[in-house]
Design an enzyme around this catalytic site. Structure first.
Site, PDB file in Angstrom:
ATOM      1  N   HIS A 110       0.919  -1.260  -0.048  1.00 49.41           N
ATOM      2  CA  HIS A 110      -0.064  -0.066  -0.084  1.00 49.41           C
ATOM      3  C   HIS A 110       0.695   1.466   0.098  1.00 49.41           C
ATOM      4  O   HIS A 110       1.180   1.717   1.114  1.00 49.41           O
ATOM      5  CB  HIS A 110      -1.105   0.049   1.198  1.00 49.41           C
ATOM      6  CG  HIS A 110      -1.987   0.882   1.270  1.00 49.41           C
ATOM      7  ND1 HIS A 110      -3.312   0.580   1.526  1.00 49.41           N
ATOM      8  CD2 HIS A 110      -2.227   2.103   0.658  1.00 49.41           C
ATOM      9  CE1 HIS A 110      -3.930   1.744   1.624  1.00 49.41           C
ATOM     10  NE2 HIS A 110      -3.504   2.777   1.136  1.00 49.41           N
ATOM     11  N   HIS A 162       1.286   5.063  -1.819  1.00 50.28           N
ATOM     12  CA  HIS A 162       0.807   6.257  -2.840  1.00 50.28           C
ATOM     13  C   HIS A 162       2.127   6.871  -3.549  1.00 50.28           C
ATOM     14  O   HIS A 162       2.558   7.484  -2.920  1.00 50.28           O
ATOM     15  CB  HIS A 162      -0.106   7.287  -2.106  1.00 50.28           C
ATOM     16  CG  HIS A 162      -1.249   6.660  -1.753  1.00 50.28           C
ATOM     17  ND1 HIS A 162      -2.469   6.157  -2.328  1.00 50.28           N
ATOM     18  CD2 HIS A 162      -1.559   5.952  -0.431  1.00 50.28           C
ATOM     19  CE1 HIS A 162      -3.400   5.521  -1.840  1.00 50.28           C
ATOM     20  NE2 HIS A 162      -2.920   5.643  -0.499  1.00 50.28           N
ATOM     21  N   ARG A 212       1.814   8.867  -6.484  1.00 54.69           N
ATOM     22  CA  ARG A 212       1.350  10.101  -6.892  1.00 54.69           C
ATOM     23  C   ARG A 212       1.732  10.620  -8.176  1.00 54.69           C
ATOM     24  O   ARG A 212       1.504  11.455  -8.820  1.00 54.69           O
ATOM     25  CB  ARG A 212       2.061  11.409  -5.825  1.00 54.69           C
ATOM     26  CG  ARG A 212       1.646  11.456  -4.596  1.00 54.69           C
ATOM     27  CD  ARG A 212       0.163  11.152  -4.179  1.00 54.69           C
ATOM     28  NE  ARG A 212      -0.013  11.364  -2.832  1.00 54.69           N
ATOM     29  CZ  ARG A 212      -1.353  10.718  -2.240  1.00 54.69           C
ATOM     30  NH1 ARG A 212      -2.100  10.004  -2.962  1.00 54.69           N
ATOM     31  NH2 ARG A 212      -1.560  11.157  -0.885  1.00 54.69           N
ATOM     32  N   ASN A 262      -4.864   5.643  -7.144  1.00 58.12           N
ATOM     33  CA  ASN A 262      -5.818   6.942  -7.059  1.00 58.12           C
ATOM     34  C   ASN A 262      -4.809   8.065  -7.558  1.00 58.12           C
ATOM     35  O   ASN A 262      -4.655   8.975  -6.861  1.00 58.12           O
ATOM     36  CB  ASN A 262      -6.225   7.144  -5.645  1.00 58.12           C
ATOM     37  CG  ASN A 262      -5.261   7.228  -4.520  1.00 58.12           C
ATOM     38  OD1 ASN A 262      -4.108   6.886  -4.664  1.00 58.12           O
ATOM     39  ND2 ASN A 262      -5.534   7.864  -3.504  1.00 58.12           N
ATOM     40  N   ASP A 273      -8.590   2.547  -3.186  1.00 62.62           N
ATOM     41  CA  ASP A 273      -8.271   2.924  -2.005  1.00 62.62           C
ATOM     42  C   ASP A 273      -8.268   4.522  -2.173  1.00 62.62           C
ATOM     43  O   ASP A 273      -7.977   5.300  -3.098  1.00 62.62           O
ATOM     44  CB  ASP A 273      -6.978   2.637  -1.702  1.00 62.62           C
ATOM     45  CG  ASP A 273      -6.610   3.119  -0.371  1.00 62.62           C
ATOM     46  OD1 ASP A 273      -7.323   2.655   0.800  1.00 62.62           O
ATOM     47  OD2 ASP A 273      -5.577   4.051  -0.078  1.00 62.62           O
ATOM     48  N   HIS A 315     -10.608  -0.255   0.962  1.00 60.48           N
ATOM     49  CA  HIS A 315     -10.591   0.726   1.905  1.00 60.48           C
ATOM     50  C   HIS A 315     -12.016   0.915   2.650  1.00 60.48           C
ATOM     51  O   HIS A 315     -13.101   1.367   2.278  1.00 60.48           O
ATOM     52  CB  HIS A 315     -10.565   2.041   1.058  1.00 60.48           C
ATOM     53  CG  HIS A 315     -10.659   3.271   2.185  1.00 60.48           C
ATOM     54  ND1 HIS A 315      -9.418   4.358   2.160  1.00 60.48           N
ATOM     55  CD2 HIS A 315     -11.411   4.061   2.698  1.00 60.48           C
ATOM     56  CE1 HIS A 315      -9.830   5.155   2.988  1.00 60.48           C
ATOM     57  NE2 HIS A 315     -11.011   4.863   3.177  1.00 60.48           N
ATOM     58  N   ASN A 334      -6.527   8.879   7.138  1.00 62.98           N
ATOM     59  CA  ASN A 334      -7.821   8.217   7.025  1.00 62.98           C
ATOM     60  C   ASN A 334      -7.540   6.556   6.811  1.00 62.98           C
ATOM     61  O   ASN A 334      -6.898   6.463   5.688  1.00 62.98           O
ATOM     62  CB  ASN A 334      -8.559   8.675   5.829  1.00 62.98           C
ATOM     63  CG  ASN A 334     -10.076   8.240   5.609  1.00 62.98           C
ATOM     64  OD1 ASN A 334     -10.413   7.457   6.441  1.00 62.98           O
ATOM     65  ND2 ASN A 334     -10.571   8.592   4.576  1.00 62.98           N
ATOM     66  N   ASP A 355       0.636   2.488   3.685  1.00 69.99           N
ATOM     67  CA  ASP A 355      -0.155   3.773   3.324  1.00 69.99           C
ATOM     68  C   ASP A 355       0.732   4.954   3.173  1.00 69.99           C
ATOM     69  O   ASP A 355       0.113   6.117   3.230  1.00 69.99           O
ATOM     70  CB  ASP A 355      -1.370   3.886   4.281  1.00 69.99           C
ATOM     71  CG  ASP A 355      -2.348   4.558   3.789  1.00 69.99           C
ATOM     72  OD1 ASP A 355      -2.409   5.097   2.388  1.00 69.99           O
ATOM     73  OD2 ASP A 355      -3.442   4.742   4.495  1.00 69.99           O
ATOM     74  N   HIS A 393       2.176  14.318   0.731  1.00 68.42           N
ATOM     75  CA  HIS A 393       1.363  15.375   0.435  1.00 68.42           C
ATOM     76  C   HIS A 393       2.263  16.793   0.070  1.00 68.42           C
ATOM     77  O   HIS A 393       3.084  16.906   1.062  1.00 68.42           O
ATOM     78  CB  HIS A 393       0.295  15.666   1.336  1.00 68.42           C
ATOM     79  CG  HIS A 393      -0.948  14.940   0.972  1.00 68.42           C
ATOM     80  ND1 HIS A 393      -1.967  14.708   0.228  1.00 68.42           N
ATOM     81  CD2 HIS A 393      -1.563  14.040   2.076  1.00 68.42           C
ATOM     82  CE1 HIS A 393      -2.562  13.645   0.422  1.00 68.42           C
ATOM     83  NE2 HIS A 393      -2.613  13.213   1.379  1.00 68.42           N
TER      84      HIS A 393
HETATM   85 ZN   LIG Z   1      -7.198   4.024   2.180  1.00 68.94          ZN
END
Ligand SMILES: [Zn+2]
Length: 434
Positions: free
Chosen positions: A56, A58, A60, A90, A150, A177, A276, A303, A307
């Site tokens: 998991h 991200h 980007r 995502n 997710d 998720h 989250n 996760d 950002h």
């Molecule tokens: Zn999630």
């Protein structure tokens, strides 16, 4: 291709041994190995584990390269001891077609620091309305096996059922998720005494537990594999335990931050702690640690959610949820699980390498496999860490393009010294090699 002789390491924290890495594989393990012409890497006293696998991450890219790219995220991963990461869907555009997942897969191959394994979206545009091209993504060069919206929950139960039916035929898994959106509108933190006192809208544990309960029933009915992302409550653990006892094919992950931090962090109103699902209570943290120890929760997954400053350093309500994780995950597991005696190093290898690789179907027999044991003939994917080192986390020193680490200023144990991907060092003496 170079040959490396890693000397004096302690595989799984056990008796010292040398590891000979040749042609991408472990050619030998044992005391006093010699290999004329090999490059020698001194690993005296370091713990050797199989390369870590993240389910998991991200990254980007495409879309928010100001927050992270496949390359910067890959570098952060290698520095954290990872040799494979699953890149969440995502992005912008969403990874919901063969074209986008192949793009991410190629970017990972070009960066060359970890194997970047794309996750495919379950629904078109994460919209929760129509199934994406799951079969085309599975058949693509990226060979997608993990499908997830997710960031968003697949909330429609009929759509979730159909997704489970599809992935069953693909030997894939839906990574959910778990968040009932009707129960979390406007939510800012864990719902409890503290959210009431701080005046922040609560995210109730029941919003997670209700979806997990529904989904294990659906997965059992369909006979498909379900994976639950970032489990955060004691109640979720109880549902998973029940589902396992009934033979449901359900696996689950917990994040480093949910193993260490609680909703007390919100008292500071520092948005770096907004995430989250939210940070929960101390009782939840204790239940999650116990569940990871006894295996009801299978894996640690970061996760990792970079950002940009303008999305994170604002007032709490406006800040985006999410925190960095790749570079400190192993240290947090050392602090929360190994030092208290809940997991030994073989347990860490199981929860951070073997089981996540198996969930993602990366654990086959070929040269590209991950999550395999440290043994002759296996791919030479490994991390060497110094468990005695301690350091204070400095976000400015991180390799990620973003700075939103919840561990800033905190002293953590353990330091990744070397990482090898198929016998090639991606990190040597704590420095990324690309
Ligand atoms: Zn999630």
């Amino acid at each position: 291709m170079s040959t490396y002789l890693v000397t004096g390491a302690r595989p799984y924290g056990e008796a010292p041994a040398d590891l000979l890495l040749e042609d991408g594989r472990i050619a030998g393990i044992g005391p006093g190995l010699s290999a004329p012409g090999a490059e020698v890497v001194d690993a005296a006293g370091l713990v050797a584990l199989p390369g870590l696998v993240d389910l998991h991450t991200h990254l980007r890219e495409p879309g928010r390269e100001d927050a992270e790219t496949v390359e910067t995220g890959s570098r952060a991963a290698a520095l954290g001891g990872y040799t494979a990461v699953h890149a969440m869907a995502n992005t912008d555009p969403v990874a919901d077609t063969a074209g986008v997942v192949e793009q991410v897969w190629r970017l990972g191959r070009d960066a060359g620091l970890v194997d970047v394994v794309p996750v495919g979206a379950v629904t078109v545009g994460l919209g929760g309305q129509r199934l994406a091209e799951l079969g085309a993504m599975a058949d693509s060069a990226a060979r997608v096996r993990v499908f997830s919206d997710d960031g968003m929950c697949v909330a429609d139960p009929a759509l979730m059922r159909r997704a489970l039916e599809y992935v069953k035929a693909l030997d894939g898994v839906v990574a959910q998720h778990a968040e009932e959106p009707r129960l979390t509108a406007g939510a800012q933190m864990h719902e409890g005494d503290r959210s009431a006192r701080l005046g922040l809208t609560g995210w109730p544990a029941a919003a997670e537990e209700a979806i997990i309960a529904r989904d294990v029933l659906l997965a059992g009915h369909v006979g498909a594999r379900l994976h639950v992302c970032h489990v955060s409550t004691a109640g979720s653990v109880e549902i998973l335990r029940w589902a396992r006892s009934r033979g449901v094919q359900v696996t689950a992950e917990v994040t480093p931050h949910h193993l260490l931090l609680t909703d007390a962090c919100a008292e500071s109103y520092d948005p770096v702690f907004k995430v989250n699902p939210p940070l929960r209570t101390d009782a939840d943290v204790q239940a999650l640690r116990q569940a990871l120890a006894d295996g009801v929760v299978d894996a640690v997954a970061t996760d990792h959610a970079p950002h940009a400053v303008e999305d994170k350093e604002s007032e709490w309500a406006a800040a985006r949820p999410g925190m960095l994780g790749l570079e400190q995950a192993l240290s947090v597991v050392l602090a929360t699980m190994v030092e208290p005696g809940l997991l030994d190093w073989r347990g860490v290898a199981d929860r951070m390498s073997a089981r996540p690789a198996a969930i993602g179907r990366l654990d086959g027999r070929g040269p590209l496999a991950h999550g395999r044991p440290l043994a002759p003939g296996e791919p030479a994917n490994l991390v060497l860490l110094d468990p005695a080192a301690r350091s204070v986390v400095d976000p400015a020193a991180l390799s990620s393009r973003s700075r939103n680490s919840p561990y800033a200023g905190r002293e953590l144990p353990g330091r990744v010294v070397h990482t090898f991907l198929r016998g090639v060092p991606t990190v040597l003496d704590g420095k990324a090699q690309r």
